[in-house]
Motif scaffolding. Structure first.
Motif, PDB file in Angstrom:
ATOM      1  N   HIS A  19       0.826  -1.209   0.000  1.00  0.00           N
ATOM      2  CA  HIS A  19       0.000   0.000   0.000  1.00  0.00           C
ATOM      3  C   HIS A  19       0.863   1.263   0.000  1.00  0.00           C
ATOM      4  O   HIS A  19       0.379   2.334  -0.354  1.00  0.00           O
ATOM      5  CB  HIS A  19      -0.905   0.019   1.241  1.00  0.00           C
ATOM      6  CG  HIS A  19      -2.040  -0.942   1.156  1.00  0.00           C
ATOM      7  ND1 HIS A  19      -3.054  -0.981   2.090  1.00  0.00           N
ATOM      8  CD2 HIS A  19      -2.340  -1.919   0.260  1.00  0.00           C
ATOM      9  CE1 HIS A  19      -3.924  -1.920   1.776  1.00  0.00           C
ATOM     10  NE2 HIS A  19      -3.509  -2.515   0.673  1.00  0.00           N
ATOM     11  N   ARG A  24       6.324  -0.947  -1.832  1.00  0.00           N
ATOM     12  CA  ARG A  24       6.344  -1.387  -3.238  1.00  0.00           C
ATOM     13  C   ARG A  24       7.774  -1.423  -3.778  1.00  0.00           C
ATOM     14  O   ARG A  24       8.154  -2.334  -4.524  1.00  0.00           O
ATOM     15  CB  ARG A  24       5.475  -0.455  -4.092  1.00  0.00           C
ATOM     16  CG  ARG A  24       3.992  -0.554  -3.808  1.00  0.00           C
ATOM     17  CD  ARG A  24       3.163   0.189  -4.841  1.00  0.00           C
ATOM     18  NE  ARG A  24       3.369   1.629  -4.820  1.00  0.00           N
ATOM     19  CZ  ARG A  24       2.667   2.483  -4.079  1.00  0.00           C
ATOM     20  NH1 ARG A  24       1.739   2.017  -3.249  1.00  0.00           N
ATOM     21  NH2 ARG A  24       2.886   3.780  -4.139  1.00  0.00           N
ATOM     22  N   ILE A  32      -2.911  -4.986  -7.896  1.00  0.00           N
ATOM     23  CA  ILE A  32      -3.983  -4.538  -8.782  1.00  0.00           C
ATOM     24  C   ILE A  32      -5.272  -5.202  -8.324  1.00  0.00           C
ATOM     25  O   ILE A  32      -5.265  -6.321  -7.806  1.00  0.00           O
ATOM     26  CB  ILE A  32      -3.706  -4.849 -10.266  1.00  0.00           C
ATOM     27  CG1 ILE A  32      -3.494  -6.350 -10.492  1.00  0.00           C
ATOM     28  CG2 ILE A  32      -2.516  -4.067 -10.767  1.00  0.00           C
ATOM     29  CD1 ILE A  32      -3.377  -6.716 -11.970  1.00  0.00           C
ATOM     30  N   GLU A  33      -6.359  -4.502  -8.510  1.00  0.00           N
ATOM     31  CA  GLU A  33      -7.635  -4.966  -7.972  1.00  0.00           C
ATOM     32  C   GLU A  33      -8.697  -4.998  -9.058  1.00  0.00           C
ATOM     33  O   GLU A  33      -8.832  -4.059  -9.847  1.00  0.00           O
ATOM     34  CB  GLU A  33      -8.067  -4.027  -6.843  1.00  0.00           C
ATOM     35  CG  GLU A  33      -9.371  -4.409  -6.182  1.00  0.00           C
ATOM     36  CD  GLU A  33      -9.766  -3.408  -5.105  1.00  0.00           C
ATOM     37  OE1 GLU A  33     -10.951  -3.412  -4.717  1.00  0.00           O
ATOM     38  OE2 GLU A  33      -8.905  -2.616  -4.667  1.00  0.00           O
ATOM     39  N   TYR A 141       3.130   3.141  -9.664  1.00  0.00           N
ATOM     40  CA  TYR A 141       2.435   1.993  -9.088  1.00  0.00           C
ATOM     41  C   TYR A 141       1.542   2.359  -7.907  1.00  0.00           C
ATOM     42  O   TYR A 141       1.057   1.475  -7.199  1.00  0.00           O
ATOM     43  CB  TYR A 141       3.456   0.923  -8.692  1.00  0.00           C
ATOM     44  CG  TYR A 141       4.232   0.427  -9.897  1.00  0.00           C
ATOM     45  CD1 TYR A 141       3.592  -0.289 -10.913  1.00  0.00           C
ATOM     46  CD2 TYR A 141       5.591   0.692 -10.043  1.00  0.00           C
ATOM     47  CE1 TYR A 141       4.292  -0.732 -12.021  1.00  0.00           C
ATOM     48  CE2 TYR A 141       6.293   0.243 -11.147  1.00  0.00           C
ATOM     49  CZ  TYR A 141       5.636  -0.466 -12.143  1.00  0.00           C
ATOM     50  OH  TYR A 141       6.323  -0.906 -13.251  1.00  0.00           O
ATOM     51  N   ASN A 142       1.322   3.655  -7.697  1.00  0.00           N
ATOM     52  CA  ASN A 142       0.307   4.104  -6.750  1.00  0.00           C
ATOM     53  C   ASN A 142      -1.038   3.522  -7.187  1.00  0.00           C
ATOM     54  O   ASN A 142      -1.356   3.500  -8.377  1.00  0.00           O
ATOM     55  CB  ASN A 142       0.266   5.639  -6.765  1.00  0.00           C
ATOM     56  CG  ASN A 142      -0.831   6.215  -5.904  1.00  0.00           C
ATOM     57  OD1 ASN A 142      -2.009   6.083  -6.205  1.00  0.00           O
ATOM     58  ND2 ASN A 142      -0.449   6.886  -4.836  1.00  0.00           N
ATOM     59  N   ASP A 143      -1.836   3.035  -6.251  1.00  0.00           N
ATOM     60  CA  ASP A 143      -3.070   2.345  -6.638  1.00  0.00           C
ATOM     61  C   ASP A 143      -4.022   3.222  -7.439  1.00  0.00           C
ATOM     62  O   ASP A 143      -4.710   2.748  -8.354  1.00  0.00           O
ATOM     63  CB  ASP A 143      -3.782   1.788  -5.402  1.00  0.00           C
ATOM     64  CG  ASP A 143      -4.416   2.869  -4.543  1.00  0.00           C
ATOM     65  OD1 ASP A 143      -3.664   3.682  -3.963  1.00  0.00           O
ATOM     66  OD2 ASP A 143      -5.651   2.911  -4.463  1.00  0.00           O
ATOM     67  N   LYS A 144      -4.060   4.538  -7.132  1.00  0.00           N
ATOM     68  CA  LYS A 144      -4.947   5.428  -7.887  1.00  0.00           C
ATOM     69  C   LYS A 144      -4.438   5.646  -9.307  1.00  0.00           C
ATOM     70  O   LYS A 144      -5.225   5.783 -10.247  1.00  0.00           O
ATOM     71  CB  LYS A 144      -5.091   6.768  -7.160  1.00  0.00           C
ATOM     72  CG  LYS A 144      -5.861   6.676  -5.854  1.00  0.00           C
ATOM     73  CD  LYS A 144      -5.999   8.031  -5.178  1.00  0.00           C
ATOM     74  CE  LYS A 144      -6.758   7.920  -3.864  1.00  0.00           C
ATOM     75  NZ  LYS A 144      -6.872   9.235  -3.179  1.00  0.00           N
ATOM     76  N   ARG A 147      -5.344   2.315 -11.164  1.00  0.00           N
ATOM     77  CA  ARG A 147      -6.771   2.231 -11.491  1.00  0.00           C
ATOM     78  C   ARG A 147      -7.147   3.208 -12.601  1.00  0.00           C
ATOM     79  O   ARG A 147      -7.936   2.884 -13.488  1.00  0.00           O
ATOM     80  CB  ARG A 147      -7.622   2.499 -10.251  1.00  0.00           C
ATOM     81  CG  ARG A 147      -7.579   1.396  -9.219  1.00  0.00           C
ATOM     82  CD  ARG A 147      -8.791   1.439  -8.289  1.00  0.00           C
ATOM     83  NE  ARG A 147      -8.969   2.742  -7.662  1.00  0.00           N
ATOM     84  CZ  ARG A 147      -8.387   3.108  -6.525  1.00  0.00           C
ATOM     85  NH1 ARG A 147      -7.580   2.280  -5.898  1.00  0.00           N
ATOM     86  NH2 ARG A 147      -8.624   4.299  -5.994  1.00  0.00           N
TER      87      ARG A 147
END
Length: 246
Positions: A19, A24, A32-33, A141-144, A147
């Motif tokens: 996270h 990371r 990834i989700e 590679y930040n989740d936002k 996405r």
């Protein structure tokens, strides 16, 4: 079949560290989700360490799959409404700069993850050849970011590093580089369309740094209603990419 039911499982604790950027970087991995992103990664033959799921998957993966509980998915997910599948992906090394054919987008300190992801997605749609994430730009590679790319990061070369090296490179091969600015700039309509150019877009608050604007071939602005606020950087990037490309 592998199964994990507890959020206190050591592997789950290890993956939760993804996270953060530090986590990371240390693990050279990211999360990834959702089914869509996982399928995009698989279609691009991206290296995946494992896939976690709560319901039976309707796609094929030859690597490790782990059945988990909803509590485990919720523990690892970074969205308010977690989806039924999460994958642990390996980070790709920065690709080699073999050539500079086509269109490139250079990001100078674009900090909002949503903007960075949307720019990547838009550049892919416009058939750009590559994207360069300059200093101060949000982590790829930040989740936002991930996405917002909607899987685009799996399908386009993404470089990171000093923009100065890229300006030197483009100057050497005589590739036009267009900056985005309001002062000392011309409307983008004054530039001929081309199949090969670089576009530099900047920080949401201060724009492209002056040191880069001084090195561009030309600096451009998008004419707009005087009562309107300045355009979002991702929106402006999309307009310019499609307006400038032949």
């Amino acid at each position: 079949m592998n199964k994990i039911e507890s959020i206190k499982n050591e592997r789950i604790k290890k993956w939760k560290k993804l996270h953060t950027k530090k986590g990371r970087t240390q693990a050279n991995a990211f999360l990834i989700e959702g089914k869509h992103l996982v399928e995009e990664a698989l279609n691009a033959s991206w290296e995946i360490e494992a896939i976690l799921y709560t319901e039976e998957m309707d796609f094929t993966f030859s690597g490790e799959t782990i059945s988990v509980t909803n509590a485990v998915i919720k523990e690892l997910a970074m969205t308010e409404t977690p989806q039924e599948v999460i994958a642990i992906c390996k980070q790709h090394p920065v690709p080699e700069r073999r050539n500079a054919d086509g269109i490139f987008v250079l990001l100078d300190g674009v900090q909002d993850p949503g903007n960075v992801g949307t720019i990547i997605r838009t550049a892919l749609a416009a058939n750009a050849s590559g994207i360069v994430l300059g200093e101060g730009t949000a982590d790829l590679y930040n989740d936002k970011v991930v996405r917002s790319t909607q899987g685009g990061l799996f399908h386009i070369p993404i470089f990171r590093g000093d923009l100065n090296d890229w300006f030197d490179f483009f100057a050497e091969i005589k590739k036009p580089v267009y900056g985005t600015a309001l002062k000392h700039a011309v409307p983008y309509t004054e530039v001929k369309t081309s199949q090969a150019f670089a576009l530099v877009v900047g920080n949401e608050g201060v724009g492209v740094q002056e040191k880069w604007l001084e090195r561009t071939t030309r600096n451009l602005y998008i004419p707009q209603n005087v009562k309107a606020e300045s355009l979002n950087v991702a929106v402006a990037t999309g307009i310019l990419l499609y307006a400038l490309k032949k």
